[in-house]
Design an enzyme around this catalytic site. Structure first.
Site, PDB file in Angstrom:
ATOM      1  N   CYS A 130       0.850  -1.181   0.000  1.00 41.93           N
ATOM      2  CA  CYS A 130       0.000   0.000   0.000  1.00 41.93           C
ATOM      3  C   CYS A 130       0.888   1.235   0.000  1.00 41.93           C
ATOM      4  O   CYS A 130       1.794   1.356   0.836  1.00 41.93           O
ATOM      5  CB  CYS A 130      -0.911  -0.012   1.227  1.00 41.93           C
ATOM      6  SG  CYS A 130      -1.899   1.487   1.409  1.00 41.93           S
ATOM      7  N   CYS A 153      -1.325 -10.717  -7.514  1.00 36.39           N
ATOM      8  CA  CYS A 153      -1.687 -11.840  -6.649  1.00 36.39           C
ATOM      9  C   CYS A 153      -1.659 -11.323  -5.205  1.00 36.39           C
ATOM     10  O   CYS A 153      -0.593 -11.108  -4.638  1.00 36.39           O
ATOM     11  CB  CYS A 153      -0.675 -12.967  -6.877  1.00 36.39           C
ATOM     12  SG  CYS A 153      -1.138 -14.517  -6.115  1.00 36.39           S
TER      13      CYS A 153
END
Length: 166
Positions: A130, A153
């Site tokens: 993030c 993924c």
């Protein structure tokens, strides 16, 4: 004679070291200053906010077991946000079934996902985290569908699903 050969083999194997330890990127990363993110918390604050599974994936770069995420089969419209800071990361329209056991997307929300090189298992992978809080999300590979050819993924426990308003 066999004893001498055995001793030589033992010494030879003992003196070997893995190539991944010599990668310039790994050495540079370990020497680099720690990144500062817009959302920062102490380890205790992260542990209080997250479940143990979420904490180990997001903050310690662990990987959840495949086929265990509640989000794996989710087909609702909406957005997937970071479990740590609620930053929007992936839109449901980019989700696809990869068969790998983890939620997969062919495109991130631009600017909200950041990348690093990872040699943790002995070869180069592109790690995703993030961009707002630095939480580990998963890895991106170049074997996904069009239009990007990418497969993001992602560990399901790193994500929170927000359904679209109807």
């Amino acid at each position: 004679m066999q004893k001498n050969i055995a001793i030589i083999l033992v010494l030879l194997f003992a003196s070997c070291k893995g190539n991944s330890q010599e990668k310039k990127e790994v050495l540079a990363k370990s020497d680099a200053k720690e990144k500062v993110f817009a959302v920062t918390k102490t380890e205790a604050e992260w542990q209080n906010q997250l479940t143990p599974d979420q904490y180990y994936v997001l903050r310690k770069a662990a990987t959840e077991n495949p086929f265990t995420s509640e989000l794996l089969e989710n087909k609702e419209e909406g957005v997937y946000v970071c479990q740590g800071c609620d930053t929007p990361l992936f839109e449901s329209k980019t989700k696809f079934k990869s068969g790998t056991g983890w939620p997969s997307f062919y495109q991130e929300i631009e600017g909200n996902v950041a990348y690093d090189v990872d040699y943790k298992i002995g070869y180069k992978r592109t790690e995703e985290h993030c961009a707002t809080c630095g939480g580990h999300l998963g890895h991106v590979f170049e074997d996904g569908p069009e239009p990007t050819g990418e497969r993001h993924c992602i560990n399901g426990v790193a994500l929170k699903f927000i359904p679209a308003e109807k």
